[in-house]
Scaffold this motif. Structure first.
Motif, PDB file in Angstrom:
ATOM      1  N   ALA A   1       0.921  -1.229   0.255  1.00  0.00           N
ATOM      2  CA  ALA A   1       0.127  -0.022   0.042  1.00  0.00           C
ATOM      3  C   ALA A   1       0.637   1.513   0.098  1.00  0.00           C
ATOM      4  N   VAL A   2       2.323   1.161   0.182  1.00  0.00           N
ATOM      5  CA  VAL A   2       3.275   2.520   0.435  1.00  0.00           C
ATOM      6  C   VAL A   2       3.394   2.619  -0.709  1.00  0.00           C
ATOM      7  N   THR A   3       3.173   1.932  -1.829  1.00  0.00           N
ATOM      8  CA  THR A   3       3.413   2.700  -3.603  1.00  0.00           C
ATOM      9  C   THR A   3       2.089   3.231  -3.895  1.00  0.00           C
ATOM     10  N   ALA A   4       0.686   3.333  -3.043  1.00  0.00           N
ATOM     11  CA  ALA A   4      -0.061   4.227  -3.389  1.00  0.00           C
ATOM     12  C   ALA A   4       0.142   5.127  -3.324  1.00  0.00           C
ATOM     13  N   ILE A   5       0.285   5.425  -1.634  1.00  0.00           N
ATOM     14  CA  ILE A   5       0.559   6.270  -1.083  1.00  0.00           C
ATOM     15  C   ILE A   5       1.623   7.438  -1.145  1.00  0.00           C
ATOM     16  N   ARG A   6       2.722   6.766  -1.929  1.00  0.00           N
ATOM     17  CA  ARG A   6       3.915   7.073  -2.373  1.00  0.00           C
ATOM     18  C   ARG A   6       3.294   7.925  -4.125  1.00  0.00           C
ATOM     19  N   ASP A   7       2.914   8.146  -4.753  1.00  0.00           N
ATOM     20  CA  ASP A   7       2.855   7.875  -5.803  1.00  0.00           C
ATOM     21  C   ASP A   7       1.846   9.170  -5.691  1.00  0.00           C
ATOM     22  N   LYS A   8       0.266   9.712  -4.351  1.00  0.00           N
ATOM     23  CA  LYS A   8      -0.523  10.251  -4.169  1.00  0.00           C
ATOM     24  C   LYS A   8       0.247  12.000  -3.614  1.00  0.00           C
ATOM     25  N   LEU A   9       1.656  11.305  -2.632  1.00  0.00           N
ATOM     26  CA  LEU A   9       2.003  12.386  -2.324  1.00  0.00           C
ATOM     27  C   LEU A   9       2.858  12.900  -3.061  1.00  0.00           C
ATOM     28  N   ALA A  10       3.774  12.422  -4.265  1.00  0.00           N
ATOM     29  CA  ALA A  10       4.289  12.586  -5.275  1.00  0.00           C
ATOM     30  C   ALA A  10       3.623  13.148  -6.228  1.00  0.00           C
ATOM     31  N   SER A  11       1.773  13.277  -6.052  1.00  0.00           N
ATOM     32  CA  SER A  11       1.398  14.527  -7.497  1.00  0.00           C
ATOM     33  C   SER A  11       1.387  15.426  -7.074  1.00  0.00           C
ATOM     34  N   GLY A  12       1.424  16.001  -5.071  1.00  0.00           N
ATOM     35  CA  GLY A  12       1.812  17.471  -4.936  1.00  0.00           C
ATOM     36  C   GLY A  12       0.153  17.577  -5.420  1.00  0.00           C
ATOM     37  N   ARG A  13      -0.953  17.437  -5.484  1.00  0.00           N
ATOM     38  CA  ARG A  13      -2.105  17.668  -5.636  1.00  0.00           C
ATOM     39  C   ARG A  13      -3.118  17.467  -4.342  1.00  0.00           C
ATOM     40  N   SER A  14      -3.922  16.305  -4.304  1.00  0.00           N
ATOM     41  CA  SER A  14      -3.836  15.595  -2.665  1.00  0.00           C
ATOM     42  C   SER A  14      -3.756  15.044  -2.450  1.00  0.00           C
ATOM     43  N   GLY A  15      -3.486  15.084  -1.031  1.00  0.00           N
ATOM     44  CA  GLY A  15      -2.510  13.585  -0.475  1.00  0.00           C
ATOM     45  C   GLY A  15      -3.160  12.312  -0.308  1.00  0.00           C
ATOM     46  N   PRO A  16      -2.934  10.800   0.158  1.00  0.00           N
ATOM     47  CA  PRO A  16      -3.402  10.556   0.326  1.00  0.00           C
ATOM     48  C   PRO A  16      -4.731  10.298   2.045  1.00  0.00           C
ATOM     49  N   GLY A  17      -6.188   9.540   1.512  1.00  0.00           N
ATOM     50  CA  GLY A  17      -6.597  10.227   2.459  1.00  0.00           C
ATOM     51  C   GLY A  17      -8.054   8.062   2.548  1.00  0.00           C
TER      52      GLY A  17
END
Length: 748
Positions: free
Chosen positions: A529-545
């Motif tokens: 699940a860390v992979t999905a969280i990393r992608d959202k963090l890197a997007s710079g828009r909306s973080g993990p939820g």
């Protein structure tokens, strides 16, 4: 056969049906019955079912030879005499029972010969040398296919006597599996039991409701009592290690039996009147209660002059030798621990005394005594005999508490003693009502003296209130959110209340997910699940939820890499948050509400009151399942002073429990020299500290100036944005070290 039913022993209809099915499946035919005359010392003969051909052999010495003759023609049910040898013959023979000699003499005349033998269950379950020798000699010529155990299988015989119908086939090169079946008692639905028996006969492995299959056949020296190899019982035995460890009772205690017979003592000069101060009480089996207490002396209590070395001591365990018959509700050994108030005392000859080899801690003795009183202890002790044997007790596995359970039992014992002291204080106040000179003085005394006791009772009752427990004992981020939710609901602002409920649910899952990420990383376990969280963090828009935190919890719950953690590791509790179906159902409902809210599918204002009630019930259920958080406090280390000579550190910390971040600073000693000043830690039930940085960090919020807990929310270029669990405010960290650290843990 012309004998009346009253003069003969017969199979019950139930037993006849099971044995008949056994022959149909294993021998493909109906057996001929060969029995002894007489069957028992009382002169009773065995009468075969009317539909089965029957032969009676007057001489038990000829049974084996006659059985071989009849087996050559087809399957056989052998019913040897259950009579025992006389005392003179018993001294010269290896076995006290005549059937043992019959069994060791039986030989299969053909390679496909199938024979069933009806014996007392003791022949197949006992570990006594004579029984082991009999089974060993039988195994030289026969393979055991099936064992049917049943109490009350024969008429005219006590219903407590257990029999064994043993199906044997001429020994083959390939060993067959062994099937064991125990007819339930009391009698259940006959149709269901028969179907279960038929399914067992078709099995090649596994377990049914009343029977199981053994692929690895034990040696004949081992008694085959049903519970000994039952997969369910073996699993429960292994599960005892979950308390901490398992030891044999004989490794912890020595065993003693009273050298003096109670009946003889009544007639001897050692007997003394109850009022004689030199008299020692004899504790008899009936004095040991089912609840583990020793009954107070009565008119029937025996008092005697007993030497000091034969008297009981504080810490001794006493056990009834006599075991209740199987007809009573399930219960273990009648066991009690001797205390100061029970002395001086000695045990009668029908009481087993267990004396600790080394002093036991209070939790050790408590856990052992409680375990001995369970039905499982009696089951693990071996075959159900009329009296407890020293051998059975010596090898009995008993659980030993680990550090966490020891601490919990100590605290419960201390709480119990405190409650007793408060009860005594309350009694004292109540009894003093009429001891004062005037009613006015008595009234004032009761009101003033009872005030502290009343306040204690009120405070204790609040612990049953989940809201109070969350607001005062849960980690600050969760307690803060819960207080906010309760305040919004009570204020009547439906929109704000509904949003607060959903925020509380998300932040609860977020906090628990951050704990999982930090603790699993410390175990060198990286969750997918860390992979999905990393992608959202890197997007710079909306973080993990919400969904990301749920994925972390679900993956941790099923991770094989986390299945072998030490029993006291906090992840063992944390992983169970969504394990219960009701919790997962509540989580799913809250997740759908959160999605609807985020995608403008908002609840109609008319429906909001009902939606608030349902959503708050769901979040309450989740918080209820997260009660383990109260035992895993969140700490902020404010100062660490390492003493190189003492090899320990003086640690100052704040325990962030309750709904306010302003809490007193406390001090503790730690043997660790790598604690970080300013970082957040989780303290487990054994006192170990687990670093939560950088998954959770604590600092003053730049927006509201309140100390808050933060987690990484976005990682745009040039900064790391952290988000507060308490109020959603954000703060930027432009340090390259922070970004690098997130890279080390896989979030960048």
């Amino acid at each position: 056969m012309g004998e009346s039913v009253a003069a003969t022993v017969q199979l019950s209809a139930w037993t006849e049906r099971l044995i008949g099915i056994g022959f149909e499946r294993l021998a493909h035919g109906t057996p001929t019955v060969l029995s002894s005359s007489p069957f028992a010392a009382s002169g009773l003969d065995f009468s075969a079912p009317g539909s089965w051909q029957s032969v009676r052999e007057p001489s038990w010495e000829q049974l084996a030879a006659r059985a071989a003759e009849m087996l050559a023609e087809g399957p056989l049910l052998l019913v040897p005499t259950w009579d025992r040898r006389g005392n003179a013959d018993r001294r010269r023979a290896a076995s006290p029972d005549l059937y043992a000699e019959v069994m060791t003499s039986c030989r299969p005349p053909t390679s496909d010969a199938v024979m069933a033998v009806l014996l007392p269950a003791q022949a197949w379950v006992s570990d006594q040398p004579w029984a082991a020798e009999m089974r060993t000699k039988v195994a030289e010529h026969w393979d055991t296919l099936l064992l049917i155990y049943e109490a009350g299988a024969l008429t005219q015989i006590s219903r407590n006597v257990e029999s064994a119908a043993v199906f044997l086939r001429a020994r083959a090169q390939t060993k067959p599996v062994l099937k064991l079946f125990q007819v339930p008692r009391p009698r259940l639905d006959e149709t269901a039991v028969v179907k279960d028996f038929e399914r067992l006969l078709a099995r090649q492995g596994g377990r049914g409701e009343h029977g199981y299959v053994l692929r690895e056949i034990p040696s004949p020296e081992q008694g085959l009592h049903f519970d000994r190899f039952d997969p369910r019982i073996l699993q429960r035995r292994e599960d005892l290690a979950g308390f901490g460890a398992i030891d044999a009772l004989g490794d912890l205690f020595t065993f003693h039996l009273a050298p003096l017979n109670e009946s003889a003592l009544k007639k001897s000069s050692q007997r003394m009147p109850s009022k004689d101060p030199a008299g020692v009480r004899m504790i008899r089996p009936q004095d040991i209660g089912r609840d583990g207490t020793i009954a107070p002396p009565s008119e029937e209590t025996l008092w005697a002059a007993i030497p000091t070395e034969q008297q009981l001591a504080v810490g001794d365990l006493v056990i009834r030798r006599m075991i209740a018959p199987a007809t009573v509700p399930p219960h273990g050994f009648f066991t009690a621990e001797i205390g100061e108030d029970d002395l001086p005392a000695a045990a009668s000859e029908q009481v087993v005394v267990l004396r600790p080899i080394k002093p036991l801690s209070r939790p050790q003795a408590q856990l052992i005594t409680m375990f001995l009183r369970t039905p499982l202890a009696l089951t693990l002790a071996g075959p159900r005999l009329a009296t407890t044997t020293m051998q059975a007790l010596s090898t009995l596995p008993v659980p030993q508490p680990d550090a966490a359970l020891t601490k919990a039992l100590d605290e419960l014992t201390a709480a119990k003693q405190q409650f007793k002291r408060w009860e005594q204080q309350a009694d004292s106040v109540i009894e003093s009502v009429f001891l004062e000179k005037t009613a006015t003085q008595a009234r004032a005394r009761v009101i003033d003296s009872g005030r502290a006791l009343r306040l204690r009772a009120e405070a204790a009752s609040l612990l049953d209130d989940l809201g109070h427990s969350v607001r005062t004992r849960f980690p600050y981020p969760i307690a803060y959110r819960w207080r906010e939710t309760e305040a919004r609901i009570s204020a009547g602002d439906d929109l704000a209340a509904y949003a607060a409920i959903l925020d509380t649910a998300e932040q609860l899952l977020c906090y628990v997910a951050q704990l999982i990420l930090a603790l699993s990383h410390a175990q060198s376990v990286t969750l997918g699940a860390v992979t999905a969280i990393r992608d959202k963090l890197a997007s710079g828009r909306s973080g993990p939820g919400f969904g990301d935190w749920v994925n972390v919890l679900n993956e941790a719950a099923t991770s094989k890499q986390l299945n072998h953690l030490p029993p006291a590791h906090p992840l063992n509790d944390i992983r169970t948050l969504l394990a219960h179906p009701d919790a997962e159902k509540a989580r799913q409902a809250l997740s759908e509400r959160r999605n609807d809210q985020a995608h403008l599918r908002r609840v109609d204002p008319i429906d909001l009151p009902h939606a608030i009630g349902v959503a708050f019930a769901d979040v309450t259920h989740l918080v209820e399942r997260a009660r383990f958080l109260a035992d895993l406090p969140l700490l902020e280390i404010t100062d660490v002073r390492w003493d190189a000579f003492a090899r320990s550190a003086r640690v100052e910390y704040r325990e962030l429990a309750g709904d306010h971040p302003v809490v007193p600073t406390r001090t503790m000693t730690s043997l660790s020299n790598d604690l970080e000043k300013g970082s957040l830690y989780l303290r487990d039930t054994e006192g170990a500290l687990h670093l939560l940085r950088p998954f959770l960090i604590g600092r003053d919020c730049p927006t509201c100036r309140t100390w808050s807990t933060f987690h990484a929310d976005r990682v745009p270029k040039g900064a790391v944005v952290f988000k507060s669990l308490e109020h959603g405010h954000t703060c930027d960290d432009t340090s390259t070290d922070t970004r690098s650290l997130l890279g080390q843990i896989g979030l960048v």
